[in-house]
Design a protein around this motif. Sequence first.
Motif, PDB file in Angstrom:
ATOM      1  N   LEU A 140      39.735  42.587  48.258  1.00  0.00           N
ATOM      2  CA  LEU A 140      39.480  41.411  48.447  1.00  0.00           C
ATOM      3  C   LEU A 140      39.547  40.371  47.202  1.00  0.00           C
ATOM      4  CD1 LEU A 140      36.759  41.506  51.300  1.00  0.00           C
ATOM      5  CD2 LEU A 140      39.150  40.810  51.601  1.00  0.00           C
ATOM      6  N   VAL A 141      38.953  41.053  46.229  1.00  0.00           N
ATOM      7  CA  VAL A 141      38.736  40.026  44.763  1.00  0.00           C
ATOM      8  C   VAL A 141      40.268  40.133  44.308  1.00  0.00           C
ATOM      9  CG1 VAL A 141      37.983  40.051  42.769  1.00  0.00           C
ATOM     10  CG2 VAL A 141      36.373  40.420  44.792  1.00  0.00           C
ATOM     11  N   TYR A 142      40.692  41.253  44.146  1.00  0.00           N
ATOM     12  CA  TYR A 142      41.878  41.255  43.266  1.00  0.00           C
ATOM     13  C   TYR A 142      43.237  41.410  43.916  1.00  0.00           C
ATOM     14  CZ  TYR A 142      38.327  41.813  39.531  1.00  0.00           C
ATOM     15  OH  TYR A 142      37.569  41.887  38.361  1.00  0.00           O
ATOM     16  N   GLY A 143      43.144  41.845  45.268  1.00  0.00           N
ATOM     17  CA  GLY A 143      44.333  41.986  46.167  1.00  0.00           C
ATOM     18  C   GLY A 143      44.639  43.647  46.242  1.00  0.00           C
ATOM     19  N   GLY A 144      45.443  43.774  47.344  1.00  0.00           N
ATOM     20  CA  GLY A 144      45.949  45.313  47.708  1.00  0.00           C
ATOM     21  C   GLY A 144      46.053  45.579  48.852  1.00  0.00           C
ATOM     22  N   PHE A 145      46.380  46.716  49.027  1.00  0.00           N
ATOM     23  CA  PHE A 145      47.084  47.041  50.497  1.00  0.00           C
ATOM     24  C   PHE A 145      45.962  47.621  51.452  1.00  0.00           C
ATOM     25  CE2 PHE A 145      49.458  49.789  53.452  1.00  0.00           C
ATOM     26  CZ  PHE A 145      50.219  49.037  53.890  1.00  0.00           C
ATOM     27  N   ASN A 146      46.012  47.278  52.738  1.00  0.00           N
ATOM     28  CA  ASN A 146      45.185  47.922  53.805  1.00  0.00           C
ATOM     29  C   ASN A 146      46.120  48.397  54.930  1.00  0.00           C
ATOM     30  OD1 ASN A 146      43.514  47.714  56.349  1.00  0.00           O
ATOM     31  ND2 ASN A 146      41.884  47.711  54.856  1.00  0.00           N
ATOM     32  N   LEU A 147      45.833  49.370  55.418  1.00  0.00           N
ATOM     33  CA  LEU A 147      46.729  49.908  56.590  1.00  0.00           C
ATOM     34  C   LEU A 147      46.933  49.135  57.779  1.00  0.00           C
ATOM     35  CD1 LEU A 147      45.785  53.762  56.478  1.00  0.00           C
ATOM     36  CD2 LEU A 147      48.144  52.542  55.710  1.00  0.00           C
ATOM     37  N   LYS A 148      45.780  48.360  58.156  1.00  0.00           N
ATOM     38  CA  LYS A 148      45.544  47.336  59.162  1.00  0.00           C
ATOM     39  C   LYS A 148      46.015  46.105  59.005  1.00  0.00           C
ATOM     40  CE  LYS A 148      41.454  46.024  60.402  1.00  0.00           C
ATOM     41  NZ  LYS A 148      39.941  46.004  60.991  1.00  0.00           N
ATOM     42  N   THR A 149      46.095  45.442  57.849  1.00  0.00           N
ATOM     43  CA  THR A 149      46.374  44.183  57.719  1.00  0.00           C
ATOM     44  C   THR A 149      47.657  44.061  56.406  1.00  0.00           C
ATOM     45  OG1 THR A 149      44.613  43.829  55.796  1.00  0.00           O
ATOM     46  CG2 THR A 149      44.325  43.165  58.236  1.00  0.00           C
ATOM     47  N   GLY A 150      47.757  45.238  55.932  1.00  0.00           N
ATOM     48  CA  GLY A 150      48.895  45.217  54.911  1.00  0.00           C
ATOM     49  C   GLY A 150      48.427  44.506  53.548  1.00  0.00           C
ATOM     50  N   TYR A 151      49.431  43.890  52.767  1.00  0.00           N
ATOM     51  CA  TYR A 151      49.141  43.351  51.408  1.00  0.00           C
ATOM     52  C   TYR A 151      48.568  42.137  51.498  1.00  0.00           C
ATOM     53  CZ  TYR A 151      49.092  42.234  46.614  1.00  0.00           C
ATOM     54  OH  TYR A 151      48.855  41.839  45.253  1.00  0.00           O
ATOM     55  N   PHE A 152      47.245  42.096  50.829  1.00  0.00           N
ATOM     56  CA  PHE A 152      46.347  40.925  50.442  1.00  0.00           C
ATOM     57  C   PHE A 152      46.661  40.634  49.094  1.00  0.00           C
ATOM     58  CE2 PHE A 152      42.324  38.331  50.372  1.00  0.00           C
ATOM     59  CZ  PHE A 152      42.853  37.441  50.871  1.00  0.00           C
ATOM     60  N   GLU A 153      46.721  39.154  48.785  1.00  0.00           N
ATOM     61  CA  GLU A 153      46.765  38.798  47.419  1.00  0.00           C
ATOM     62  C   GLU A 153      45.329  38.685  46.633  1.00  0.00           C
ATOM     63  OE1 GLU A 153      47.044  35.131  49.791  1.00  0.00           O
ATOM     64  OE2 GLU A 153      47.766  37.115  50.014  1.00  0.00           O
ATOM     65  N   GLY A 154      44.294  38.653  47.316  1.00  0.00           N
ATOM     66  CA  GLY A 154      43.001  38.495  46.783  1.00  0.00           C
ATOM     67  C   GLY A 154      42.519  37.166  46.381  1.00  0.00           C
ATOM     68  N   ALA A 155      41.437  37.086  45.765  1.00  0.00           N
ATOM     69  CA  ALA A 155      40.769  35.635  45.528  1.00  0.00           C
ATOM     70  C   ALA A 155      41.587  35.101  44.395  1.00  0.00           C
ATOM     71  CB  ALA A 155      39.381  35.920  45.466  1.00  0.00           C
ATOM     72  N   ASN A 156      41.467  33.920  44.036  1.00  0.00           N
ATOM     73  CA  ASN A 156      42.140  33.404  42.853  1.00  0.00           C
ATOM     74  C   ASN A 156      41.143  32.738  42.005  1.00  0.00           C
ATOM     75  OD1 ASN A 156      41.380  31.060  44.602  1.00  0.00           O
ATOM     76  ND2 ASN A 156      43.564  30.074  44.345  1.00  0.00           N
ATOM     77  N   PHE A 157      39.780  33.245  42.224  1.00  0.00           N
ATOM     78  CA  PHE A 157      38.695  32.638  41.408  1.00  0.00           C
ATOM     79  C   PHE A 157      37.741  33.584  40.991  1.00  0.00           C
ATOM     80  CE2 PHE A 157      37.531  32.431  45.766  1.00  0.00           C
ATOM     81  CZ  PHE A 157      36.233  33.120  45.863  1.00  0.00           C
ATOM     82  N   PRO A 158      36.982  33.611  39.957  1.00  0.00           N
ATOM     83  CA  PRO A 158      36.175  34.808  39.419  1.00  0.00           C
ATOM     84  C   PRO A 158      35.266  35.424  40.383  1.00  0.00           C
ATOM     85  CG  PRO A 158      36.472  32.940  37.734  1.00  0.00           C
ATOM     86  CD  PRO A 158      36.885  32.409  39.072  1.00  0.00           C
ATOM     87  N   TYR A 159      35.086  36.704  40.472  1.00  0.00           N
ATOM     88  CA  TYR A 159      33.833  37.141  41.177  1.00  0.00           C
ATOM     89  C   TYR A 159      33.230  37.761  39.963  1.00  0.00           C
ATOM     90  CZ  TYR A 159      34.276  36.768  46.316  1.00  0.00           C
ATOM     91  OH  TYR A 159      34.176  36.091  47.494  1.00  0.00           O
ATOM     92  N   ILE A 160      31.748  37.441  39.993  1.00  0.00           N
ATOM     93  CA  ILE A 160      30.983  37.936  38.958  1.00  0.00           C
ATOM     94  C   ILE A 160      29.724  38.992  39.571  1.00  0.00           C
ATOM     95  CG2 ILE A 160      31.754  36.637  37.040  1.00  0.00           C
ATOM     96  CD1 ILE A 160      29.268  34.946  37.557  1.00  0.00           C
ATOM     97  N   CYS A 161      29.478  40.065  39.073  1.00  0.00           N
ATOM     98  CA  CYS A 161      28.147  40.880  39.362  1.00  0.00           C
ATOM     99  C   CYS A 161      27.688  41.788  38.278  1.00  0.00           C
ATOM    100  CB  CYS A 161      28.495  41.666  40.680  1.00  0.00           C
ATOM    101  SG  CYS A 161      27.144  42.364  41.557  1.00  0.00           S
ATOM    102  N   ALA A 162      26.501  41.431  37.505  1.00  0.00           N
ATOM    103  CA  ALA A 162      26.110  42.101  36.591  1.00  0.00           C
ATOM    104  C   ALA A 162      25.486  43.321  36.729  1.00  0.00           C
ATOM    105  CB  ALA A 162      25.206  41.029  35.769  1.00  0.00           C
ATOM    106  N   ASN A 163      24.592  43.616  38.075  1.00  0.00           N
ATOM    107  CA  ASN A 163      23.777  44.571  38.141  1.00  0.00           C
ATOM    108  C   ASN A 163      24.174  45.631  39.012  1.00  0.00           C
ATOM    109  OD1 ASN A 163      23.194  42.888  40.492  1.00  0.00           O
ATOM    110  ND2 ASN A 163      21.391  43.618  40.630  1.00  0.00           N
ATOM    111  N   VAL A 164      25.581  45.764  39.402  1.00  0.00           N
ATOM    112  CA  VAL A 164      26.322  46.957  39.922  1.00  0.00           C
ATOM    113  C   VAL A 164      26.760  47.533  38.991  1.00  0.00           C
ATOM    114  CG1 VAL A 164      27.386  47.923  42.150  1.00  0.00           C
ATOM    115  CG2 VAL A 164      25.939  45.691  41.999  1.00  0.00           C
ATOM    116  N   VAL A 165      26.817  48.960  38.768  1.00  0.00           N
ATOM    117  CA  VAL A 165      27.581  49.810  37.616  1.00  0.00           C
ATOM    118  C   VAL A 165      27.721  50.950  38.331  1.00  0.00           C
ATOM    119  CG1 VAL A 165      26.271  48.446  35.751  1.00  0.00           C
ATOM    120  CG2 VAL A 165      25.312  50.803  36.771  1.00  0.00           C
ATOM    121  N   TYR A 166      28.828  51.446  37.713  1.00  0.00           N
ATOM    122  CA  TYR A 166      29.582  52.909  37.975  1.00  0.00           C
ATOM    123  C   TYR A 166      28.560  54.146  37.503  1.00  0.00           C
ATOM    124  CZ  TYR A 166      33.839  50.821  39.745  1.00  0.00           C
ATOM    125  OH  TYR A 166      34.693  50.140  40.389  1.00  0.00           O
ATOM    126  N   LYS A 167      28.319  54.922  38.318  1.00  0.00           N
ATOM    127  CA  LYS A 167      27.322  55.777  37.730  1.00  0.00           C
ATOM    128  C   LYS A 167      27.829  56.612  36.506  1.00  0.00           C
ATOM    129  CE  LYS A 167      24.835  56.908  41.797  1.00  0.00           C
ATOM    130  NZ  LYS A 167      24.468  57.855  43.292  1.00  0.00           N
TER     131      LYS A 167
END
Length: 420
Positions: A140-167
């Motif tokens: 939803l943020v950067y764009g991509g493909f979904n089997l149900k709805t097809g390709y979506f271009e994503g948001a065109n503004f910054p999404y930010i989140c500082a406290n969720v990190v990959y393990k």
Amino acid sequence: MFNLEKIKKTLFYTLIISINILLLTSCQKLATYNNTKDNLIDINILSINDFHGQLETTSYINGKPVGTAPIVASYLLREKSQNPDTTVIVHAGDIVGASPPISALLNDEPTIKVLKTVGFDAGTLGNHEFDDGINEILRLVYGGFNLKTGYFEGANFPYICANVVYKKDNKTILPPSFIKKVKNIKLGFIGIVTKDTSSAVVKDYIKNVNFIDEVDTINKEAEKLKKQGANAVIVLAHEGGFHSYKTREIKGPIAEIAKKIKNVDVIISGHTHSYLNGKVNNKLIVQASHYGTHYAKVKLTFNKITHKLIKKTGKIIPTYQERIKPNKIVMKIINDAKSKVGKKIKEVITISQQQIKKQENYAGESELGNLIADAQKNTLKTDFALVNPGGIRTNLPKGEIKWEDAFNVQPHNNEIYKMQ
């Protein structure tokens, strides 16, 4: 006899005191001059929170209709048109998730399209953005493909989140913060989501990430932004609280966070669907209820010469439908979505002789909660059923009950489990 040395010392100290008084007076006059109207600039930050894809939902304040995406869009764009170079539009999470079918059945793409139409400048994640997992957030943020709805271009503004990190490497899943320059004033933005998200989302969807402490994260990012020259720091925080009924003091998790963080000027709050407008530890905190029934307007006044923040005020504004025309472009987005899902969601599934309400009594019991519990119990042939009152989102109407009415009551795509 005169003590010449003593007289010299007295004259010397008198001269020093006179010079200091003169300098202090000059500085005060200079400061006063610097803060005259011609040397001040106002920057407005508009925000919504907890919209939950309510593109068509009309709510009521004192009997008057408020909300819907076309109305909210018109309010925000009108504000922007009045001060186009000094207005910033942001959100504090849960913009999607637990959405009505017009948005949910299309993976909430219509709601993101609305935000793009309005021209949002930044947003953060709420716990409900995680309902379908990390990969869907990134799509939803950067764009991509979904089997149900097809390709979506994503948001065109910054999404930010500082406290969720990959393990695996402790890197944030999204940029933690950024600086936006408005008329030579540097505004630093930090995004956070409640760390309780880890207990509110299906574990498999968030098994690869950690939700880390909000206070430590904000302090780290705020210090970094200050070193980069930020003249004010704003936190987009999907964490909330409530005004005390008696004192109007803000209480709850967001107040406790405000007491412990440094180098922050404003907190734009979400999550609790509440009305907040006040200060805790000199941090201005605002939250604009939910579902687009209100928006928040923060006014920051800066000195043009020193770039110092002089004043900060907040205002929560209802989105009365009668006072503005709906935005036509957003109306088209909604009509396009309806054309894709309209047949299904308008299907009549039953008829009710009365409205079935979600309003709870002192024990948390409601007409609608009892109906849902009975339906679960009868479906799975159990002795009793448990229902979370917070998961019941709206009433069932009197008369025809359509598929979308039933969906709107519990829009979380929950699964029912039978246990021995």
